[in-house]
Design a protein around this motif. Structure first.
Motif, mmCIF file in Angstrom:
data_model
loop_
_atom_site.group_PDB
_atom_site.id
_atom_site.type_symbol
_atom_site.label_atom_id
_atom_site.label_comp_id
_atom_site.label_asym_id
_atom_site.label_seq_id
_atom_site.Cartn_x
_atom_site.Cartn_y
_atom_site.Cartn_z
ATOM 1 N N PRO A 213 1.922 11.780 9.258
ATOM 2 C CA PRO A 213 2.153 11.851 7.845
ATOM 3 C C PRO A 213 1.876 13.184 7.317
ATOM 4 O O PRO A 213 2.567 13.815 6.434
ATOM 5 C CB PRO A 213 1.380 10.770 6.892
ATOM 6 N N PHE B 236 2.883 14.209 -1.059
ATOM 7 C CA PHE B 236 2.734 12.810 -0.633
ATOM 8 C C PHE B 236 3.115 11.929 -1.708
ATOM 9 O O PHE B 236 3.551 10.832 -1.119
ATOM 10 C CB PHE B 236 1.182 12.778 -0.080
ATOM 11 N N ARG B 237 2.569 11.793 -2.836
ATOM 12 C CA ARG B 237 2.794 10.761 -3.889
ATOM 13 C C ARG B 237 4.434 10.679 -4.071
ATOM 14 O O ARG B 237 4.736 9.599 -3.822
ATOM 15 C CB ARG B 237 2.223 11.296 -5.191
ATOM 16 N N LYS C 3 5.755 8.920 -0.874
ATOM 17 C CA LYS C 3 5.662 7.560 -0.851
ATOM 18 C C LYS C 3 6.255 6.827 -2.204
ATOM 19 O O LYS C 3 6.808 5.659 -1.961
ATOM 20 C CB LYS C 3 4.060 7.453 -0.892
ATOM 21 N N GLY D 184 8.473 4.993 -0.023
ATOM 22 C CA GLY D 184 7.600 4.075 0.743
ATOM 23 C C GLY D 184 6.707 4.559 1.798
ATOM 24 O O GLY D 184 7.198 5.981 2.339
ATOM 25 N N PHE D 185 6.097 4.043 2.321
ATOM 26 C CA PHE D 185 5.069 4.407 3.494
ATOM 27 C C PHE D 185 6.030 4.963 4.757
ATOM 28 O O PHE D 185 5.971 5.992 5.454
ATOM 29 C CB PHE D 185 4.116 3.430 4.008
ATOM 30 N N LEU E 186 6.900 8.616 5.142
ATOM 31 C CA LEU E 186 5.876 9.591 5.771
ATOM 32 C C LEU E 186 5.937 9.351 7.255
ATOM 33 O O LEU E 186 5.248 10.139 7.883
ATOM 34 C CB LEU E 186 4.627 8.941 5.329
#
Length: 297
Positions: free
Chosen positions: A230, A255-256, A259, A263-264, A267
């Motif tokens: 990630p 990152f935010r 996500k 979603g994850f 990443l």
């Protein structure tokens, strides 16, 4: 030859083997990481790794899979020389006496120190590489880096130095680069030593054959990406972000937003090609390093 010279030479050979073996996988990884999120009701530019390969070859030929290779090829000698030399010198410092084998935990420490050192080489090199690899996917989108069409590695460097804050611009993404290289190399060198000791049945790994070295190198390389992937995605999107109208204000913001929008799984875009590259490329790197180091005595 002194130990430093041997590590410099063997690291250079190992890095070249790694790059030649793994660069096409890396190109696909960066394309998948940096493709813009599709609009509502629209399909993404690439449906997956195989589709990215097909589109790249159709649009640019097989040479497109090696786009951006000039920057890392030009610096691979320095990068891997620093990586393996710093690791080698830290090994010397941590040994209780000359020739004593190191524990796995000591190899973690050596890898972390080597990762810190190479972060300052990896960041500008990868910024140039990512810009070249991603520009086809980003052309004509709001994610494009100022809509610039680069002619090659030096053209990227000139543009960044002239229009994106000078030398500071070349180190965009340094924090996520360090967040990748320090723990990544710690786990890689630690796992490499652990697998070698497991295969050797003890701490003396000098008698291991080439096949065992390939296995240890491949497992070590895979462990690198399992731990830090990630952070590599965050690094890539920051480095290709539009300088004048940035989408991300920094690593945490990237990152935010990834996500929140994807979603994850966002990443882990390009994770398949990264793992497909890492295992054979690092197996080749460690094997070439060990063979060269052994040949130098």
């Amino acid at each position: 030859m002194g130990d430093v010279a041997k590590d410099l030479t063997a690291g250079t050979v190992g890095g070249a083997a790694q790059l030649i073996c793994g660069h096409p996988f890396d190109t696909i990884k960066v394309k998948l990481q940096s493709q813009p999120a599709p609009l509502a009701g629209r399909l993404p530019m690439y449906s997956g790794a195989i589709d990215a390969v097909k589109q790249t070859v159709a649009a640019e030929g097989s040479r497109g899979l090696y786009k951006g290779m000039g920057a890392p090829l030009a610096t691979v000698a320095v990068f891997n020389a620093v990586l393996f030399t710093v690791r080698g010198q830290l090994e010397t410092l941590l040994r209780s006496h000359p020739g004593a084998p190191l524990t796995v935990s000591q190899q973690f420490v050596c890898g972390a120190g080597a990762g810190f050192a190479v972060s300052f080489l990896a960041c500008p090199t990868e910024l140039i590489k990512c810009r070249l690899q991603a520009q086809g996917a980003l052309a004509g989108t709001s994610a494009a880096s100022v809509g610039v069409k680069y002619g090659g590695p030096l053209d990227v460097a000139r543009h960044v130095l002239r229009s994106e804050g000078g030398t500071k611009g070349l180190f965009k993404g340094l924090i996520p680069t360090m967040a990748r290289e320090i723990p990544g190399n710690a786990i890689m060198f630690g796992v490499y030593e652990a697998v070698k000791q497991m295969l050797a049945g003890g701490t003396d790994t000098s008698g291991l054959g080439r096949g065992s070295q390939v296995v240890a190198g491949g497992v070590a390389g895979g462990s690198f990406w399992l731990l830090v992937y990630p952070t590599d995605v965050v690094k890539s999107v920051l480095q290709v972000d539009n300088y004048k109208n940035p989408r991300y204000s920094g690593s945490l913001d990237a990152f935010r937003k990834i996500k929140a929008s994807e979603g994850f799984k966002g990443l882990y875009k390009g994770f398949g090609p990264a793992m497909g590259r890492s295992i054979p490329a690092n197996a080749a790197c460690f094997l070439a390093y060990e063979m060269t180091r052994s040949a130098l005595g």
